[in-house]
Motif scaffolding. Structure first.
Motif, PDB file in Angstrom:
ATOM      1  N   GLY A   1     137.538  54.647  -3.787  1.00  0.00           N
ATOM      2  CA  GLY A   1     137.420  53.504  -4.691  1.00  0.00           C
ATOM      3  C   GLY A   1     137.213  53.918  -6.121  1.00  0.00           C
ATOM      4  O   GLY A   1     136.441  54.835  -6.416  1.00  0.00           O
TER       5      GLY A   1
ATOM      6  N   ASN B   1     143.274  54.045  -2.791  1.00  0.00           N
ATOM      7  CA  ASN B   1     143.078  52.609  -2.598  1.00  0.00           C
ATOM      8  C   ASN B   1     142.499  52.324  -1.219  1.00  0.00           C
ATOM      9  O   ASN B   1     142.249  53.248  -0.431  1.00  0.00           O
ATOM     10  CB  ASN B   1     144.405  51.855  -2.792  1.00  0.00           C
ATOM     11  N   ASN B   2     142.290  51.041  -0.930  1.00  0.00           N
ATOM     12  CA  ASN B   2     141.673  50.644   0.334  1.00  0.00           C
ATOM     13  C   ASN B   2     142.557  50.944   1.542  1.00  0.00           C
ATOM     14  O   ASN B   2     142.055  51.185   2.647  1.00  0.00           O
ATOM     15  CB  ASN B   2     141.341  49.154   0.297  1.00  0.00           C
TER      16      ASN B   2
ATOM     17  N   TYR C   1     134.700  53.616   0.002  1.00  0.00           N
ATOM     18  CA  TYR C   1     135.506  52.836  -0.934  1.00  0.00           C
ATOM     19  C   TYR C   1     134.533  51.967  -1.738  1.00  0.00           C
ATOM     20  O   TYR C   1     134.062  50.943  -1.278  1.00  0.00           O
ATOM     21  CB  TYR C   1     136.519  51.968  -0.184  1.00  0.00           C
TER      22      TYR C   1
ATOM     23  N   THR D   1     137.833  48.086   5.101  1.00  0.00           N
ATOM     24  CA  THR D   1     138.214  47.747   3.717  1.00  0.00           C
ATOM     25  C   THR D   1     139.441  46.834   3.667  1.00  0.00           C
ATOM     26  O   THR D   1     140.417  47.093   2.952  1.00  0.00           O
ATOM     27  CB  THR D   1     138.447  49.010   2.855  1.00  0.00           C
TER      28      THR D   1
END
Length: 399
Positions: free
Chosen positions: A196, A202-203, A296, A341
């Motif tokens: 994150g 990214n997720n 994240y 996430t």
């Protein structure tokens, strides 16, 4: 003084004088224009001699340069621009004003010493950095946003919507924070486990790390940004190698109201760095127990192909001993499919949750929002396809 300025001829190089004084003071053009409250394009035209500055602009420029306005005229003028003995009178008057300014600047510098490298990184002189830092709170514009669940419904607390405090950051502090991010924070190499607030991650990639792991433990750090206090941010800068005086000024420039502001360009990096010692402890624990760990932002995920529920309590203990608290409402140990996430991770596949597809198809949703959700679903499917090929190739090699 005013009558002396009126005798200046139109041939004076005011723009060149402003450019020279700006550079001598250590200002880059963009932050200088922001501080003056004028457009950078306008300033560029003035400095290149293509446009005559207004009296209002000159007064703003002189104020930011912390020099008397006549000094700018003198710097631009020569004896040919002022008639007769008035030139010598002007020189004498400005010498007195400049002497006063020099003494004042020296006094300010003794009160707040900033290393020279910080002024170069931020593109501003010491006095200006000190001024922005001392008034930093005035550049923040806080606002509240209702917290929502995965389906977009408001999260309630005691029957009322729970609110998230955010901050927008005004100029010139925003420019300063962008420079801190660009020149100090974004060049740091973070552990592979962090996904994150880091470029290129990214997720979706975060969830992908847990493919093929049947058992998973997820948790969330409660009030993550507000729990990171100025002392923690100061310690971050010191551990990055900045001397105490630099760490103090950088902390003033990146915190507000005794916490890390959510919405600032530097906050996600500083939050990651403030938690990184806990990351190291968790990674060491996971290495010893053959667990996979990722984070994240404030969402922590642990997984394994073996049951490790007994270790989940030790994980929570490590987090608590580090001074952070978990959100029990978002903490769970699961076997089989799980949402990580915002991604559904089955044993060997990734997919978007049903509620995302429902949002995409709901009546009244705008085209732009619908297209954004569709692109997101496509990215998830692409990552899933790539993961399937990797798993198939791995399986083939083992045969």
């Amino acid at each position: 003084m005013t009558h002396l300025m009126e005798n200046f001829s139109s041939t004076m190089k005011i723009g060149l004088a402003i450019s020279d004084l700006r550079k001598r003071k250590g200002f880059q053009q963009k932050p200088f224009a922001l501080l003056c409250g004028i457009n950078q394009g306008y300033l560029s035209q003035v400095e290149s001699g293509k446009r005559e500055p207004s009296q209002s602009a000159l007064e703003k420029i002189a104020a930011v340069l912390s020099v008397p306005l006549p000094l700018i005229y003198l710097h631009a003028a020569g004896p040919e621009d002022i008639k007769g003995p008035e030139y010598l009178a002007l020189v004498k008057e400005i010498d007195e004003l400049f002497l006063h300014h020099t003494v004042l600047s020296a006094t300010r510098e003794k009160k707040g010493r900033i290393p020279t490298y910080i002024t170069k990184l931020l593109g501003m002189p010491r006095d200006t950095i000190l001024e922005i830092a001392s008034t930093a709170a005035s550049y923040y514009h806080p606002f509240e946003q209702p917290k929502t669940d995965k389906r977009g419904n408001p999260v309630l607390q005691n029957g009322k919507p729970k609110l998230r405090k955010l901050h927008s950051v005004g100029e010139p502090l925003r420019f300063v924070q962008d420079k801190i991010k660009e020149n100090i924070l974004s060049v740091i190499d973070f552990p592979d486990a962090l996904y994150g607030g880091i470029k290129g991650k990214n997720n979706i990639l975060n969830a992908k790390r847990h493919l093929g792991k049947k058992f998973a433990f997820i948790t969330d750090i409660k009030d993550f940004y507000p729990s990171i206090k100025p002392k923690m941010v100061y310690d971050v800068f010191v551990k990055l190698g900045h001397p105490p005086n630099a760490a103090r000024i950088l902390t003033f420039l990146t915190t507000v109201g005794g916490e890390l502001p959510q919405g600032s360009p530097t906050s996600s990096y500083l939050a990651n760095l403030a938690f990184i010692e806990t990351d190291v402890l968790l990674l060491d624990f996971c290495r010893r127990h053959r667990l996979t760990y990722t984070r994240y932002v404030d969402d922590l995920t642990f997984s394994s192909s073996q049951d490790f529920k007994k270790h989940s309590y030790e994980i929570v203990s490590i987090i608590s001993r580090s001074g952070f608290h978990i959100n029990h409402r978002k903490t769970a140990y699961k076997v089989g499919p799980i949402e990580i996430t915002g991604i559904i991770r089955r044993n060997n596949s990734l997919s978007v949750p049903e509620y995302v597809m429902e949002k995409m198809n709901e009546h009244g949703r705008g085209d732009r929002s619908r297209e954004g959700l569709a692109r997101y679903a496509t990215r998830v499917n692409e990552k899933n396809s790539a993961a399937q090929k990797t798993l198939a190739a791995t399986k083939k090699r083992k045969q």
